[in-house]
Design an enzyme around this catalytic site. Structure first.
Site, PDB file in Angstrom:
ATOM      1  N   CYS A   1       0.835  -1.215   0.000  1.00 42.14           N
ATOM      2  CA  CYS A   1       0.000   0.000   0.000  1.00 42.14           C
ATOM      3  C   CYS A   1       0.865   1.259   0.000  1.00 42.14           C
ATOM      4  CB  CYS A   1      -0.903   0.025   1.223  1.00 42.14           C
ATOM      5  SG  CYS A   1      -2.028  -1.355   1.347  1.00 42.14           S
ATOM      6  N   THR A   2       1.951   1.216   0.724  1.00 44.14           N
ATOM      7  CA  THR A   2       2.836   2.389   0.800  1.00 44.14           C
ATOM      8  C   THR A   2       3.391   2.716  -0.587  1.00 44.14           C
ATOM      9  OG1 THR A   2       3.359   1.914   3.097  1.00 44.14           O
ATOM     10  CG2 THR A   2       4.953   3.266   1.900  1.00 44.14           C
TER      11      THR A   2
END
Ligand code: BEZ
Length: 209
Positions: free
Chosen positions: A45-46
């Site tokens: 996600c980052t």
């Protein structure tokens, strides 16, 4: 409720990293890239949040606003954004919906119980200025999305709308497009004075833009 391409994107009002967002008002006359994430402070996600931030000018060039969603609070999102900016060397400026109680994730069918009962999978909704859902993609939690493809489908949808054409496999901006079979050759001659190539009666290419 099952969502389909062509449906009006369900409207919602919710807290985000940039205050309360009412989806339809927030989209306004733009397109929207609405994409969900399982959780803050997770590695895949980052990178996806960072990539979206890095591509801000590309989205802007397509009149498209990015809207993230993660199933955590706005306070957690704000702390996470610092990590995203630091590790992905960018400045994230789009809002992230705070969906800790899964209100929007459930509305948009982002909860896939075999993946997780409490966190969203990686859904993509491309929503047009009429607030219609134009494209849906769903990725499992373990696979980061391909952002070239996301920009490509926005280009394809906007080209299709502008010229009444379809786009072939692996089409990219500038490539030949397809004249839909519903357009007769007689109408195609008027609509595409630049001419077209007929490989089969149902497979005709032309160039637009
Ligand atoms: C990730 O973003 O790395 C991730 C999040 C949830 C499950 C698996 C991976």
């Amino acid at each position: 409720m099952t969502l389909h391409i062509g449906d009006t994107a369900p409207d919602f009002e919710i807290d985000s990293t940039q205050g309360t967002i009412r989806l339809h008002d927030w989209i306004g006359d733009s397109w929207c890239f609405f994409f969900s994430h399982p959780a803050d402070f997770t590695p895949v996600c980052t990178t996806e949040m960072g990539r979206t931030a890095q591509l801000a000018k590309e989205f802007e060039a397509r009149n498209t606003k990015s809207l993230g969603l993660s199933t955590d609070t706005a306070e957690e999102h704000v702390k996470w954004i610092e990590d995203v900016n630091d590790t992905q060397h960018t400045t994230l400026e789009f809002p992230i919906v705070a969906d800790a109680d899964l209100k929007v994730a459930k509305l948009y069918e982002m909860i896939h119980p075999d993946e997780s009962a409490t966190a969203a999978v990686r859904s993509v909704y491309i929503i047009d200025p009429d607030k219609k859902i134009r494209l849906m993609m769903t990725y499992p939690m373990s696979v980061g999305r391909n952002f070239d493809e996301i920009l490509r489908v926005i280009d394809a949808l906007q080209t299709s709308d502008a010229h009444g054409v379809a786009t072939p496999a692996d089409w990219r901006q500038g490539d030949k497009v397809i004249i839909p079979p519903t357009v007769s050759n007689e109408d195609a001659e008027k609509k595409f004075p630049q001419g077209f190539e007929e490989l089969r009666s149902y497979l005709r290419y032309t160039q637009v833009g």
